[in-house]
Scaffold this active site. Structure first.
Site, PDB file in Angstrom:
ATOM      1  N   SER A  20       0.837  -1.215   0.000  1.00 13.02           N
ATOM      2  CA  SER A  20       0.000   0.000   0.000  1.00 13.02           C
ATOM      3  C   SER A  20       0.868   1.259   0.000  1.00 13.02           C
ATOM      4  O   SER A  20       0.588   2.228  -0.720  1.00 13.02           O
ATOM      5  CB  SER A  20      -0.890   0.028   1.244  1.00 13.02           C
ATOM      6  OG  SER A  20      -1.819  -1.013   1.210  1.00 13.02           O
ATOM      7  N   GLY A  91      -6.036  -3.646  -7.513  1.00 13.19           N
ATOM      8  CA  GLY A  91      -7.192  -2.828  -7.145  1.00 13.19           C
ATOM      9  C   GLY A  91      -6.758  -1.455  -6.658  1.00 13.19           C
ATOM     10  O   GLY A  91      -7.411  -0.441  -6.938  1.00 13.19           O
ATOM     11  N   GLN A 166      -9.153   2.209  -0.373  1.00 14.72           N
ATOM     12  CA  GLN A 166      -9.049   2.512  -1.798  1.00 14.72           C
ATOM     13  C   GLN A 166     -10.090   3.560  -2.198  1.00 14.72           C
ATOM     14  O   GLN A 166      -9.791   4.490  -2.949  1.00 14.72           O
ATOM     15  CB  GLN A 166      -9.198   1.228  -2.614  1.00 14.72           C
ATOM     16  CG  GLN A 166      -8.039   0.269  -2.349  1.00 14.72           C
ATOM     17  CD  GLN A 166      -8.132  -1.032  -3.116  1.00 14.72           C
ATOM     18  OE1 GLN A 166      -9.129  -1.286  -3.806  1.00 14.72           O
ATOM     19  NE2 GLN A 166      -7.116  -1.857  -3.006  1.00 14.72           N
ATOM     20  N   ASP A 311      -6.807  -8.255   4.683  1.00  8.51           N
ATOM     21  CA  ASP A 311      -5.991  -9.062   3.766  1.00  8.51           C
ATOM     22  C   ASP A 311      -5.385 -10.278   4.462  1.00  8.51           C
ATOM     23  O   ASP A 311      -4.851 -11.175   3.802  1.00  8.51           O
ATOM     24  CB  ASP A 311      -4.863  -8.215   3.162  1.00  8.51           C
ATOM     25  CG  ASP A 311      -5.404  -7.150   2.221  1.00  8.51           C
ATOM     26  OD1 ASP A 311      -6.555  -7.274   1.758  1.00  8.51           O
ATOM     27  OD2 ASP A 311      -4.673  -6.179   1.947  1.00  8.51           O
ATOM     28  N   LYS A 338     -12.417  -9.422  -3.242  1.00  5.37           N
ATOM     29  CA  LYS A 338     -10.966  -9.234  -3.328  1.00  5.37           C
ATOM     30  C   LYS A 338     -10.457  -9.909  -4.605  1.00  5.37           C
ATOM     31  O   LYS A 338     -11.234 -10.181  -5.508  1.00  5.37           O
ATOM     32  CB  LYS A 338     -10.305  -9.785  -2.059  1.00  5.37           C
ATOM     33  CG  LYS A 338     -10.664  -8.987  -0.803  1.00  5.37           C
ATOM     34  CD  LYS A 338     -10.109  -7.572  -0.875  1.00  5.37           C
ATOM     35  CE  LYS A 338     -10.484  -6.748   0.337  1.00  5.37           C
ATOM     36  NZ  LYS A 338     -10.080  -5.339   0.210  1.00  5.37           N
ATOM     37  N   ARG A 342     -12.727 -14.729  -1.535  1.00  2.88           N
ATOM     38  CA  ARG A 342     -11.894 -15.427  -0.544  1.00  2.88           C
ATOM     39  C   ARG A 342     -12.714 -16.232   0.456  1.00  2.88           C
ATOM     40  O   ARG A 342     -12.134 -17.048   1.176  1.00  2.88           O
ATOM     41  CB  ARG A 342     -10.961 -14.432   0.158  1.00  2.88           C
ATOM     42  CG  ARG A 342      -9.870 -13.944  -0.773  1.00  2.88           C
ATOM     43  CD  ARG A 342      -8.904 -12.980  -0.108  1.00  2.88           C
ATOM     44  NE  ARG A 342      -7.851 -12.609  -1.055  1.00  2.88           N
ATOM     45  CZ  ARG A 342      -7.086 -11.517  -0.946  1.00  2.88           C
ATOM     46  NH1 ARG A 342      -7.271 -10.678   0.068  1.00  2.88           N
ATOM     47  NH2 ARG A 342      -6.150 -11.256  -1.836  1.00  2.88           N
ATOM     48  N   ARG A 384      -2.694 -14.171  -2.061  1.00  2.00           N
ATOM     49  CA  ARG A 384      -2.823 -14.448  -0.623  1.00  2.00           C
ATOM     50  C   ARG A 384      -3.308 -15.879  -0.372  1.00  2.00           C
ATOM     51  O   ARG A 384      -3.036 -16.467   0.675  1.00  2.00           O
ATOM     52  CB  ARG A 384      -3.724 -13.411   0.047  1.00  2.00           C
ATOM     53  CG  ARG A 384      -3.198 -11.995  -0.180  1.00  2.00           C
ATOM     54  CD  ARG A 384      -3.416 -11.042   0.948  1.00  2.00           C
ATOM     55  NE  ARG A 384      -2.931  -9.716   0.578  1.00  2.00           N
ATOM     56  CZ  ARG A 384      -1.663  -9.311   0.698  1.00  2.00           C
ATOM     57  NH1 ARG A 384      -0.745 -10.108   1.191  1.00  2.00           N
ATOM     58  NH2 ARG A 384      -1.305  -8.087   0.324  1.00  2.00           N
TER      59      ARG A 384
HETATM   60  C1  S3P Z   1      -5.536  -1.377   0.071  1.00  2.00           C
HETATM   61  C2  S3P Z   1      -6.721  -1.390   0.722  1.00  2.00           C
HETATM   62  C3  S3P Z   1      -7.495  -2.620   0.981  1.00  2.00           C
HETATM   63  C4  S3P Z   1      -6.665  -3.873   0.816  1.00  2.00           C
HETATM   64  C5  S3P Z   1      -5.813  -3.817  -0.409  1.00  2.00           C
HETATM   65  C6  S3P Z   1      -4.882  -2.620  -0.368  1.00  2.00           C
HETATM   66  C7  S3P Z   1      -4.865  -0.082  -0.164  1.00  2.00           C
HETATM   67  O1  S3P Z   1      -8.575  -2.673   0.089  1.00  2.00           O
HETATM   68  O2  S3P Z   1      -7.491  -5.008   0.782  1.00  2.00           O
HETATM   69  O3  S3P Z   1      -5.017  -5.004  -0.507  1.00  2.00           O
HETATM   70  O4  S3P Z   1      -3.661  -0.060  -0.479  1.00  2.00           O
HETATM   71  O5  S3P Z   1      -5.529   0.943  -0.017  1.00  2.00           O
HETATM   72  P1  S3P Z   1      -9.933  -1.871   0.380  1.00  2.00           P
HETATM   73  O6  S3P Z   1      -9.544  -0.525   0.720  1.00  2.00           O
HETATM   74  O7  S3P Z   1     -10.748  -1.918  -0.850  1.00  2.00           O
HETATM   75  O8  S3P Z   1     -10.565  -2.638   1.520  1.00  2.00           O
END
Ligand code: S3P
Length: 426
Positions: A20, A91, A166, A311, A338, A342, A384
Site C-alpha cells: 500500500s 485494485g 481505496q 488481507d 478481493k 476469498r 494471498r
Molecule cells: C488497500 C486497501 C485494501 C486492501 C488492499 C490494499 C490499499 O482494500 O485489501 O489489498 O492499499 O488501499 P480496500 O480498501 O478496498 O478494503
C-alpha cells in the site's frame, strides 16, 4: 510445487516493502514537484503496474535495485497517455489512479486483468461522479475497463458505505483538485497511509474521528520515503511461527500502523507468543516481531477490527483450522470482492485439506483442531491464497501442490526463497 510437513522454522526474515505504501509513494511522488526517492520499494507486480501507469502519464521514474526515483512534475504535470493504462491485478492502482485521472484535462482508458475486470468500481464511480467527474464503465457492468474524462471537480461530503482505503484515497486524491474542501467518512476507519503520506508531501489533510478531510492544494513537494516491511506479508511468517511446532522466527522491520495491526491482536488473543522489539513510532510505526510456536484457541473476529486485518483473513483461517475450538469471522463480506472470492476459495481449499469450515454471508466458521492432510490447492490467481496454503502445507500430512504458485509475485516475489531460508535453519 510440492510442500511437505516440517519440524520447525528458525531464524530471521526481512519482509519486503509494504504494498500500500509503495503504491502511494509512486503516485504522490508523481504529483509532487521535484524528485521523490523511495527506499525498500516493493518490487511486486502490483506496484510495478503503478510505475508503468505513471510512466505512460509522462512521469520519468528510475527503478534501480536500491531505490526508486520519481521525477514529479506537480499536480498538473501529467500528460495524456497514448495507450490504455493497464493496472494488472491491482485494485489499489485502479481505484486510486481513477481519483487522479478524474481531474486531468484529458481522457484516459483504464483496464486490468481478468480479476480486476470483475471487481466493483461503482464504489469509486459514484463519489467521483458526484464531484463532477465523467467516468464510464465501458461494458456497463460497473467494472473496468473504465473511460475517465477529467473535469473540474468540486468538493463533497461523502459517507462511504464500505470501510475501504481505496475508496477513501480515490476521493482524497480527487479532492486535491477540487474547488473546496472534500470530506470522506467511513463506517470503520480503514488503513490511513494516504492521510499520513499526503500530509508528509505537504497536502492540507487531517482527520476528525472517522472522517478524512482534504483541502485543494497548489502543489505537493517531493520527499524521501523509506517503506516499512509489509505486515500483510509478515502475516504468513507470524502464522508459520505460531503453528509449526518448535519454531522461533524474528521478522524484521515490519510496519505496525494501528490501522493494519489486527493480525497481531488476533494472534495474541488466540494465545500466540508474540513479542514486539525495537519499536519505532516515527511516521509509519515499525517493529521487529518475535514469534514462537504456541497452542492456539479459537476466537470470534468481528466489527471494527476487520478492516485492520482484511488481507490477513486467509492466513487467519489457517491458524483457526489448527486452533482448539471454534473461530467465527463476521462482518467480512468484503472478502467476496478481493482478488478472488476469498470466502468460497478458503472453504474449497481448507475443506480439501480436511478442515471443517463453513462459509457464511459475511465470513466463515471454522471448527479447529482437525488433522490437515496435503491436497491440490487452486489459487484462483490470488497471491494471498497461494501463500496461506504454502504455510498450511508445513503442518499437513503428505504433499500439498499449489497450482499457480507464482502468483505470489503480485505482493511478495521472494516468498518461497524466504520460507526456504527459515527451513534450512531447522
Ligand atoms: C488497500 C486497501 C485494501 C486492501 C488492499 C490494499 C490499499 O482494500 O485489501 O489489498 O492499499 O488501499 P480496500 O480498501 O478496498 O478494503
Amino acid at each position: 510445487m510440492n510442500i511437505t510437513k516440517i519440524n520447525g522454522l528458525h531464524g530471521e526474515v526481512t519482509i519486503p516493502g509494504d504494498k500500500s505504501i509503495s503504491h502511494r509513494a509512486v503516485m504522490f511522488g508523481a504529483l509532487a514537484k521535484g524528485t521523490t526517492e523511495v527506499r525498500n520499494f516493493l518490487q511486486g507486480a502490483d506496484c510495478l503496474s503503478t510505475i508503468d501507469c505513471f510512466r505512460k502519464l509522462g512521469i520519468e521514474i528510475e527503478n534501480t535495485p536500491d531505490k526508486i526515483l520519481i521525477h514529479g512534475k506537480g499536480l498538473n504535470g501529467l500528460s495524456a497517455p497514448a495507450v490504455t493504462l493497464d493496472t494488472g491485478n491491482s485494485g489499489t492502482t485502479t481505484r486510486l489512479i481513477s481519483g487522479i485521472l478524474a481531474a486531468q484535462p484529458f481522457e484516459t482508458t483504464l483496464t486490468g486483468d481478468a480479476s480486476i475486470q470483475k471487481r466493483p468500481m461503482k464504489r469509486i464511480i459514484e463519489p467521483l461522479s458526484m464531484m463532477g467527474a465523467d467516468i464510464i464503465s465501458i461494458n456497463g457492468n460497473d467494472c473496468a475497463p473504465l473511460r475517465i474524462t477529467g473535469k473540474p471537480l468540486h468538493g463533497i461530503d461523502y459517507h462511504s458505505k464500505v470501510a475501504s482505503a481505496q475508496v477513501k484515497s480515490a476521493i482524497l486524491l480527487a479532492g486535491l483538485y477540487a474547488d473546496g474542501e472534500t470530506r470522506v467518512s467511513e463506517p470503520v476507519i480503514s488503513r490511513n497511509h494516504s492521510e499520513i503520506m499526503l500530509c508528509y508531501f505537504g497536502a492540507d489533510v487531517h482527520t476528525e474521528g472517522k472522517t478524512a478531510i482534504i483541502k485543494p492544494q497548489p502543489d505537493l513537494t517531493a520527499q524521501f520515503v523509506n517503506v516499512p516491511g509489509d505486515i500483510s506479508s509478515a502475516a504468513y511468517f507470524i502464522a508459520a511461527g505460531l503453528i509449526v511446532p518448535n519454531s522461533e522466527i524474528l521478522i524484521k522491520n515490519v510496519g505496525i500502523n494501528p490501522t493494519r495491526d489486527g493480525i497481531l491482536k488476533v494472534a495474541i488473543e488466540m494465545g500466540g507468543d508474540i513479542t514486539l522489539l525495537n519499536e519505532n513510532l516515527d511516521g509509519e510505526p515499525t517493529a521487529d516481531i518475535l514469534v514462537k510456536s504456541s497452542s492456539l484457541h479459537g476466537i470470534t473476529i468481528e466489527g471494527d477490527i476487520i478492516p485492520t486485518l482484511i488481507d490477513e483473513l486467509p492466513i487467519i483461517n489457517i491458524m483457526a483450522a489448527v486452533a482448539d475450538g471454534t473461530t467465527i469471522i463476521k462482518d467480512a463480506a468484503e472478502l467476496k470482492v478481493k482478488e478472488s472470492n476469498r470466502i468460497d476459495v478458503m472453504v474449497e481449499n481448507l475443506s480439501a485439506m480436511g478442515a471443517q469450515i463453513t462459509g457464511t454471508d459475511d465470513g466463515m466458521i471454522i471448527e479447529g483442531g482437525k488433522e490437515l492432510h496435503g491436497s491440490v490447492i487452486e489459487t484462483y490467481a490470488d497471491h494471498r491464497i497461494a501463500m496461506s496454503f504454502a504455510i498450511a502445507a508445513l503442518i499437513a500430512d503428505g504433499e500439498t501442490i499449489i497450482n499457480g504458485r507464482d502468483v505470489v509475485n503480485i505482493s511478495y516475489p521472494t516468498f518461497y526463497e524466504d520460507l526456504e531460508k527459515l527451513k534450512s535453519y531447522s
